[in-house]
Design a protein around this motif. Structure first.
Motif, mmCIF file in Angstrom:
data_model
loop_
_atom_site.group_PDB
_atom_site.id
_atom_site.type_symbol
_atom_site.label_atom_id
_atom_site.label_comp_id
_atom_site.label_asym_id
_atom_site.label_seq_id
_atom_site.Cartn_x
_atom_site.Cartn_y
_atom_site.Cartn_z
ATOM 1 N N LEU A 93 1.763 7.657 12.354
ATOM 2 C CA LEU A 93 0.880 6.737 11.640
ATOM 3 C C LEU A 93 1.310 5.290 11.811
ATOM 4 N N ALA A 94 2.617 5.041 11.722
ATOM 5 C CA ALA A 94 3.104 3.667 11.828
ATOM 6 C C ALA A 94 2.752 3.051 13.174
ATOM 7 N N THR A 95 2.988 3.790 14.244
ATOM 8 C CA THR A 95 2.718 3.232 15.572
ATOM 9 C C THR A 95 1.221 3.081 15.808
ATOM 10 N N ARG A 96 0.399 4.016 15.319
ATOM 11 C CA ARG A 96 -1.050 3.882 15.479
ATOM 12 C C ARG A 96 -1.570 2.664 14.737
ATOM 13 N N PHE A 97 -1.047 2.448 13.546
ATOM 14 C CA PHE A 97 -1.498 1.288 12.769
ATOM 15 C C PHE A 97 -1.075 -0.013 13.449
ATOM 16 N N ALA A 115 0.833 -1.194 0.000
ATOM 17 C CA ALA A 115 0.000 0.000 0.000
ATOM 18 C C ALA A 115 0.868 1.245 0.000
ATOM 19 N N VAL A 116 0.221 2.407 -0.138
ATOM 20 C CA VAL A 116 0.877 3.696 0.080
ATOM 21 C C VAL A 116 0.366 4.231 1.414
ATOM 22 N N PRO A 117 1.144 5.101 2.084
ATOM 23 C CA PRO A 117 0.801 5.496 3.460
ATOM 24 C C PRO A 117 -0.606 6.031 3.659
ATOM 25 N N VAL A 118 -1.122 6.819 2.705
ATOM 26 C CA VAL A 118 -2.453 7.390 2.914
ATOM 27 C C VAL A 118 -3.516 6.307 3.033
ATOM 28 N N MET A 119 -3.281 5.153 2.436
ATOM 29 C CA MET A 119 -4.234 4.046 2.551
ATOM 30 C C MET A 119 -4.321 3.534 3.987
ATOM 31 N N LEU A 120 -3.188 3.511 4.682
ATOM 32 C CA LEU A 120 -3.209 3.085 6.086
ATOM 33 C C LEU A 120 -3.996 4.076 6.927
#
Length: 521
Positions: A310-314, A276-281
């Motif tokens: 974003l990474a840690t929230r996901f 994916a691309v980051p905005v998808m996460l």
């Protein structure tokens, strides 16, 4: 080049050297010997080893095995040659979203020895016309939804819509294909956020090295089930397709990304991995996770910077699964951040994988000390072969300039501060928008944020912050400025704080700064 022991060890860990039927293994190796490591060679080796394994799950057209996918691609190859006269060296444009027809066309181009130009679905009619002319397209294969957009193209560019595509495959005459006299190249277009995009010629891998570099750091395995949500016309989506074929994976494709639908498909198809691309996460976090949750082991992202936190929230929701690859169309990959790296430093781009050289250089080409910002240069086996216009990029000692600025900390982690031409000089001070963006993104009310430079009569440039808030949330512009002032230097405080419903992005998820600047007088 990578040492043989490392290659063998990595291929073994990922299941690619598992014993199988001697007949099928021999056929697999023969396919690679005759057709090489092109996208067509990878599909052929997969079809030889696992002919009845599901290759593609298409949301509209169901499933295709590797045997069926290869047969359709070969039929299309013969039809393009017989009906349209396509030969080695010609150029085929592909304007399609993610579905099996796109895959078949890419493979057919390679089987013909033609160059396949992957066209960004977000291009305007004017940009498409420029691309068709500059890339000297012989024909353009397109989805029906783009039919009106391609009408004004030059008459010498023949168009093939979805109905014609199906008819070509159904009506293809039998025959045997031989390797073409030249290797077809895949041409990926640059993002085109500032005008007509340039075509970048992608090299054909010459062995297992590029695959090993990726799967050593990103733990993908043979016969995984992989959803490719990133658009395949983008370098990252295309790389995902190459890796998936090499692993004989089952590929799940949707024409459009919609977070709830994607999450449901990930769970229903029991996907091991997502590209994916980051905005998808970010979009996935805005909907409730399905029950049961997808059995994801890998979420591989690239294409734009991961916004702060974003990474840690996901990972708090879906587990320690994010692998962030930093690279570009020109250099392929530069570094990969694993989950442990992102837990420690959520904004890091990670470390260079095996076989990749990374250097931070000043304007004279001299390496800078650890922690100091400089220009990022990269060397690996998959550096692009130049633009189709004949131009290239600055190179030093075999390393290619990415066009980005960054730094490497004392522990060897890379941090990307932004594009060289994105750095804002305000009142004589250098400001990197990403640092301000990461800080503002930590505010719980903020859904997404972009910071850009705008002209200023007194300071030359000033910072403007554009914030899209979560539904029902409010923020005061002065409170945002005071928050930034508390953590960063005064010249990093945005003079303009503008609230928008959403950030304008191109088809690969990159923010269109030129669109935002129109909000500021």
């Amino acid at each position: 080049m990578q040492d043989l022991g490392f290659v063998v060890a990595t291929l073994t860990r990922r299941g690619l050297l598992t014993p199988g039927s001697p007949v099928r293994v021999a056929a697999q190796l023969n396919a690679l010997r005759r057709w090489g490591w092109s996208i067509a060679g990878e599909l052929r080796q997969a079809a030889a080893r696992d002919p009845d394994r599901i290759a593609v799950v298409d949301e509209n057209d169901g499933e295709l095995t590797y045997r069926e996918l290869l047969d359709r691609a070969e039929r299309l190859t013969r039809a393009l040659r017989a009906v349209y006269g396509v030969r080695a060296g010609d150029r085929i444009g592909v304007l399609c979203r993610n579905h099996h027809g796109l895959v078949e066309t890419i493979v057919a181009g390679t089987l013909l020895g033609a160059d396949t130009v992957l066209v960004n679905s977000g291009l305007s009619t004017a940009q498409l016309t420029v691309v068709a002319t500059e890339q000297r397209l012989r024909l353009l294969v397109h989805d029906d939804e783009f039919a009106e957009r391609v009408v004004p193209l030059p008459p010498e560019v023949q168009r093939i819509g979805e109905r014609q595509h199906a008819e070509l495959i159904a009506g293809a005459l039998p025959g045997t294909l031989k390797p073409p006299p030249r290797d077809g190249r895949t041409i990926v277009l640059t993002s085109g956020t500032t005008g007509a995009p340039k075509g970048a010629r992608r090299p054909t891998p010459n062995g297992f090295g590029p695959l090993v570099s990726i799967i050593d750091r990103i733990p993908l395995h043979v016969r995984d089930r992989i959803m490719i949500a990133a658009p395949v016309f983008h370098t990252w989506g295309y790389a995902a397709l190459q890796v998936a074929f090499a692993l004989r994976a089952t590929i799940v494709l949707h024409r459009r990304f919609e977070p709830a639908t994607a999450l449901d498909a990930l769970a229903r198809q029991r996907c091991d991995a997502l590209f994916a691309v980051p905005v998808m996460l970010q979009r996935m976090l805005e909907v409730a996770p399905p029950d049961p949750r997808p059995p994801l082991k890998v979420v591989a992202v690239s294409g734009s910077a991961l916004p702060g936190g974003l990474a840690t929230r996901f990972m708090d929701t879906y587990g320690e699964v994010i692998y962030n690859l930093y690279g570009s169309t020109e250099v392929s990959w530069a570094s990969i951040a694993a989950p442990a790296d992102l837990r420690r430093a959520p904004s890091t781009a990670g470390r260079p994988p095996h076989g990749t050289r990374l250097a931070i250089l000043d304007a004279t080409g001299t390496p800078v000390p650890a922690g100091q910002v400089g220009r990022i240069f990269v060397g690996n086996e998959m550096l692009f072969e130049g633009y189709t216009s004949g131009s290239g990029r600055e190179s030093r000692d075999g390393l290619l300039n990415t066009g980005d600025l960054g730094r490497i900390d004392a522990d060897g982690l890379l941090f990307v501060d932004g594009r060289e031409d994105d750095m804002i000089v305000s009142g004589g001070e250098n400001v990197f928008p990403s640092e301000v963006e990461d800080l503002i993104a930590r505010l719980p009310q903020v859904r997404e944020v972009a910071v850009v430079g705008v002209p200023d009569p007194e300071f030359g440039q000033r910072l403007a912050a554009f914030l899209a808030l979560h539904p029902g949330e409010t923020l005061d512009p002065e409170a945002v400025r005071e928050y930034v002032r508390h953590y960063l230097a005064r010249f990093s405080v945005p003079r303009d704080v503008i609230f928008v419903k959403y950030l304008p992005r191109n088809a690969t998820g990159k923010v269109l700064a030129r669109e935002l600047r129109r909000y500021v007088g």
